[in-house]
Design a protein around this motif. Structure first.
Motif: not given
Lengths: 350, 350
Positions: B90-96, B305-314
């Motif tokens: 999920t984090v990865l998806e957000g970052a991608a 904990q908003h995993a998707h957003e964590q990726g995007a925010q990073a």
DNA sequence: GTGAAAGCGCTAACAG
DNA sequence: CTGTTAGCGCTTTCAC
């Protein structure tokens, strides 16, 4: 510039260059290149000295420069429509492992459904930074495939066939047929199916193929397909859960078994059944396709499609092609393995 | 060589080069570069003609050459220990997603647990092809961090703090404390916890922090921690399912509530409870941390904990740093959001 | 087996 | 605003 043309000394900043290694080893940069890459002949002693020097300096080759000079980048692109779904992340994990082992970099391209399809295809087709590509569950039309291939970048598909290139896939219809036949063999006649909606041509026909296999099996067994038993969901646990609950709302017309096109949906269905006080498998048999680990705790009977291996195999296939020993022909479907657990049994009345 | 020095004609094979575009547009390669990249001043008419010419020829810049010349690659590396687990994918998806939007390439590095840790760290630290890196749930020791930073590659962490660099994280102890307090507030006294084993320093202290938060909350409430109620699992559904079943084996000493360090484990526990004829929340309250979608169907109370957003925010954080407007200071934990559903309630005897 | 030198294709001063 | 000209760092003929 820090040291144009002249070999840098210890005080110089910045990472060491091939030149520095050459100087330290007392050979030419050509020899360093050959010694380090393994291409071309280098005397044993020269090789030793070069490696020693490189190690001493902590030399790391610039891949940008190397790529520019050779035209190869040791990078393979992986394109997929989703990342955060079991099948895709598992395939990806398999591919990533195989690539690390082979010393290749993995460039990830996510469509996020269809959202970035065009962007990704352009960025990814056009700028030639990839040595090869793996397309997961993605239908590229002939134009798109051609563009890639004629740009000299080999591509293999996973999860379906790509016209003109190799691919890793299972026989979707066969898998669905066998799953359904398992249920029929147990004595079920009221068999439902939950699968995806038909594709719009941009992705592989997984959903429709599995549905076809289901219908085929019914027909062969002389069972009339009941349209009420044909459910469409988006492959998520939640959607399957809800759709199943709706299906089971009225006790009268409940199916005695259901074939789900994915394990995640299958487990959602099991939960839904239980929430309605139906017991699995006594009141309802459930079978999936995937080999998702979550199926274990649910006692889910399924057909393993070895997603992890699919990823790894795709990489090996590509690597073979890249090394010139490409055997682009002879695409055979992957083996399918039944994992029979406790979610399937004869119907009560049987 | 096909056309050394001379502008190629239509018959030439191979993709067009910047030279060809320059010739067609009647300008220098420098102008083409400026017009296409947007760096530097170019007259409107020149820009038009260049773009026209580039389009006509189907010109695509060589990123290898460009990278070599500029030292930048528009590529960000993402390093993680697993891909096929919800949080990470999920984090990865957000970052991608964030990276596609920003026009950056995503290079994926998977440790596969610890299997490829060294390999990846070397390949990834050493060959400088990355403009920046994102490390998920990964503890880099000071040496490792320094190597990266001094190689000029900014790095931000997700899921914990990285010494000397920015990071995106939640307050793990606080989250665990609040989850536990939710249970205590409901009247529970016999509260179990399931979490990961303590880390060996290579990953963030998520597991131990959450356990600490749990113990803290108990202590504050004057409840003695019962060691039998402290379970260790590997964060998977199956393991939690099995461990929970073991815990619930004897009716006498069952807890009335359990706080799980992840939603996936929490749902495994719910399933285990049901399999033992315990009802949730009547016999057992369950709360998790994550915001995993599967929690919905299970009626799981959790803290998102908003995993998707964590990726995007990073990614956004990195981009900011890359653009020079880096605000490396002021790391604040991300907000935590309760999602109360039906898995938590007062204990029966209350 | 080894070195010299010419690129790989683009960018970035530096002049003008 | 635009062209000239060095490189960026490595690979690879081509001679020796």
């Amino acid at each position: 510039m820090a040291s144009g043309g002249v070999v840098r000394n210890v005080l110089d900043a910045g990472p060491p260059r091939i030149k520095d290694v050459a100087a330290l080893a007392g050979v030419s940069t050509a020899t360093v290149s050959r010694a380090l890459s393994g291409n071309g002949q280098v005397s044993a002693k020269a090789r030793i000295r070069v490696k020693q020097a490189a190690h001493e300096l902590g030399f790391v080759m610039s891949y940008h420069a190397s790529s520019l000079a050779t035209g190869r980048s040791r990078t393979i692109g992986v394109v997929l429509p989703y990342i955060d779904r079991w099948y895709f992340s598992t395939v990806l994990e398999g591919a990533a492992g195989a690539m690390v082992e082979a010393g290749y970099d993995l460039s990830l391209y996510n469509f996020a459904g269809d959202r970035y399809r065009e962007t990704v295809l352009n960025d990814f087709l056009l700028r030639k930074r990839l040595d090869a590509a793996i397309a997961v569950a993605l239908h590229l039309d002939d134009d798109e495939t051609q563009q890639l291939l004629s740009a000299g970048i080999p591509i293999v598909g996973i999860g379906g066939r790509l016209s003109g290139t190799g691919s890793i896939f299972i026989d979707e219809q066969e898998a669905a047929r066998r799953a359904t036949e398992h249920l029929i063999g147990l004595g079920h006649r009221k068999i439902a199916h939950i699968g995806g909606s038909n594709e719009h041509g941009r992705y592989f026909k997984t959903s429709s193929d599995r549905r076809t296999g289901y219908l085929d099996a019914l027909k062969t067994a002389g069972i009339a397909a009941d349209p009420r038993y044909s459910l469409i969901a988006d492959f998520t646990f939640n959607d399957a859960y809800q759709k199943a609950k709706n299906l089971f709302a009225e006790p009268r017309d409940r199916p005695t078994a259901i074939f789900s096109s994915s394990d995640e949906m299958a487990t959602g269905i099991i939960l839904a059944a239980r929430d309605l006080a139906m017991s699995v498998p006594a009141d309802l048999s459930v079978i999936g396709i995937d080999g998702h680990p979550i199926g274990e705790s649910f006692g889910l009977t399924t057909i393993d499609q070895h997603a992890h291996e699919q990823g790894a195999q795709a990489v090996n296939r590509i690597l073979l092609q890249l090394s010139g020993n490409g055997v682009p022909g002879a695409d055979e479907p992957l083996p399918l393995n039944f994992i029979v657990r406790s979610s399937t049994a004869p119907p009560r009345s049987f």
